[in-house]
Scaffold this motif. Sequence first.
Motif, PDB file in Angstrom:
ATOM      1  N   ILE A  74      -0.777 -11.938  -3.196  1.00  0.00           N
ATOM      2  CA  ILE A  74      -1.315 -11.007  -4.188  1.00  0.00           C
ATOM      3  C   ILE A  74      -1.084  -9.601  -3.674  1.00  0.00           C
ATOM      4  O   ILE A  74      -1.453  -9.282  -2.539  1.00  0.00           O
ATOM      5  CB  ILE A  74      -2.815 -11.236  -4.413  1.00  0.00           C
ATOM      6  N   GLN A  75      -0.455  -8.759  -4.483  1.00  0.00           N
ATOM      7  CA  GLN A  75      -0.206  -7.370  -4.101  1.00  0.00           C
ATOM      8  C   GLN A  75      -1.231  -6.482  -4.781  1.00  0.00           C
ATOM      9  O   GLN A  75      -1.357  -6.480  -5.995  1.00  0.00           O
ATOM     10  CB  GLN A  75       1.215  -6.959  -4.486  1.00  0.00           C
ATOM     11  N   ARG A  76      -1.971  -5.714  -3.978  1.00  0.00           N
ATOM     12  CA  ARG A  76      -3.006  -4.818  -4.493  1.00  0.00           C
ATOM     13  C   ARG A  76      -2.605  -3.386  -4.178  1.00  0.00           C
ATOM     14  O   ARG A  76      -2.429  -3.037  -3.010  1.00  0.00           O
ATOM     15  CB  ARG A  76      -4.356  -5.143  -3.859  1.00  0.00           C
ATOM     16  N   GLN A  77      -2.459  -2.622  -5.229  1.00  0.00           N
ATOM     17  CA  GLN A  77      -2.005  -1.251  -5.074  1.00  0.00           C
ATOM     18  C   GLN A  77      -2.971  -0.458  -4.181  1.00  0.00           C
ATOM     19  O   GLN A  77      -4.172  -0.439  -4.391  1.00  0.00           O
ATOM     20  CB  GLN A  77      -1.888  -0.574  -6.435  1.00  0.00           C
ATOM     21  N   GLY A  78      -2.398   0.151  -3.160  1.00  0.00           N
ATOM     22  CA  GLY A  78      -3.187   0.979  -2.264  1.00  0.00           C
ATOM     23  C   GLY A  78      -3.818   0.254  -1.101  1.00  0.00           C
ATOM     24  O   GLY A  78      -4.325   0.893  -0.175  1.00  0.00           O
ATOM     25  N   SER A  79      -3.817  -1.095  -1.121  1.00  0.00           N
ATOM     26  CA  SER A  79      -4.450  -1.827  -0.011  1.00  0.00           C
ATOM     27  C   SER A  79      -3.565  -2.905   0.593  1.00  0.00           C
ATOM     28  O   SER A  79      -3.979  -3.589   1.523  1.00  0.00           O
ATOM     29  CB  SER A  79      -5.771  -2.452  -0.472  1.00  0.00           C
ATOM     30  N   GLY A  80      -2.356  -3.085   0.077  1.00  0.00           N
ATOM     31  CA  GLY A  80      -1.420  -4.022   0.698  1.00  0.00           C
ATOM     32  C   GLY A  80      -1.341  -5.365   0.015  1.00  0.00           C
ATOM     33  O   GLY A  80      -1.768  -5.531  -1.132  1.00  0.00           O
ATOM     34  N   SER A  81      -0.794  -6.344   0.739  1.00  0.00           N
ATOM     35  CA  SER A  81      -0.584  -7.700   0.208  1.00  0.00           C
ATOM     36  C   SER A  81      -1.502  -8.683   0.922  1.00  0.00           C
ATOM     37  O   SER A  81      -1.747  -8.563   2.120  1.00  0.00           O
ATOM     38  CB  SER A  81       0.876  -8.132   0.400  1.00  0.00           C
ATOM     39  N   TYR A  82      -1.992  -9.676   0.156  1.00  0.00           N
ATOM     40  CA  TYR A  82      -2.935 -10.650   0.686  1.00  0.00           C
ATOM     41  C   TYR A  82      -2.481 -12.061   0.320  1.00  0.00           C
ATOM     42  O   TYR A  82      -1.853 -12.278  -0.717  1.00  0.00           O
ATOM     43  CB  TYR A  82      -4.339 -10.418   0.119  1.00  0.00           C
ATOM     44  N   ILE A  83      -2.822 -13.012   1.184  1.00  0.00           N
ATOM     45  CA  ILE A  83      -2.527 -14.409   0.890  1.00  0.00           C
ATOM     46  C   ILE A  83      -3.472 -14.868  -0.216  1.00  0.00           C
ATOM     47  O   ILE A  83      -4.686 -14.653  -0.138  1.00  0.00           O
ATOM     48  CB  ILE A  83      -2.709 -15.292   2.140  1.00  0.00           C
TER      49      ILE A  83
END
Length: 252
Positions: A74-83
Amino acid sequence: MNIAEFLEPSAWYRPDAGPRYVQLRRRLSDGVSQGVLAPGSPLPPEREIAAITDFSRVTVRKAIQALADEGTVIQRQGSGSYISSQPERIEQKLSRLTSFSEDMARRGKNSTSRWLERGLFMPSPDEMTALGLSADDSVARLVRLRLANGEPMAIERASLPTDILPNPLLVETSLYEVLERAGHRPIRALQKISAVNLRESEAELLAVTPKDAGLRIERTSYLANGRVAEFTQSLYRGDAYNFVAELRLSKD
């Protein structure tokens, strides 16, 4: 094994085994399946992965985008990518009128909420139609993110006439507990379910990828005397719920 050791290319990269980004995507995916990258954990930044693998940031970016496209990341704008976190699917029977808190308690799960909106407001056109309100009336509105064992499951928007719920701040956990104490608990409801693709703001709250599948449920609940008591618009994660209905052969 830490992520730097896991991504050391000598253990998995082969010059003749296809494009670099494809091999990196596969290695990161293996990291998820093997538990090196835990659900909900942040993926190392592009520059860090590029430094570990000695790949270009363009290659790393393509690999991460491929994982995002398939829902692993999951890519979250401003906070990076998460599993991505995949919750256990919950089966919800459509024949039972219960609250989210009651559903989770029955399954041994801890239900919590994050309030997004709570108070008395001017009614929207949908609320006026569903609850029989006029433009001069107020509506009690409760909007919250519902979580089970810390996992976001649904965005729930409940609207009620103010004589049924005069003070929305009384609702801390279960709305139906508050209504039952006041003698206003609904006894039946009509539900409409439709499939949707989640918008970016909705996906961020539910910790999934934008445009992932979701279930939108509109429920109109009634008191014993037939009066409409509640109008609820909920948005559920498509990967978290199965709604089950029992059908019987008609004798007509």
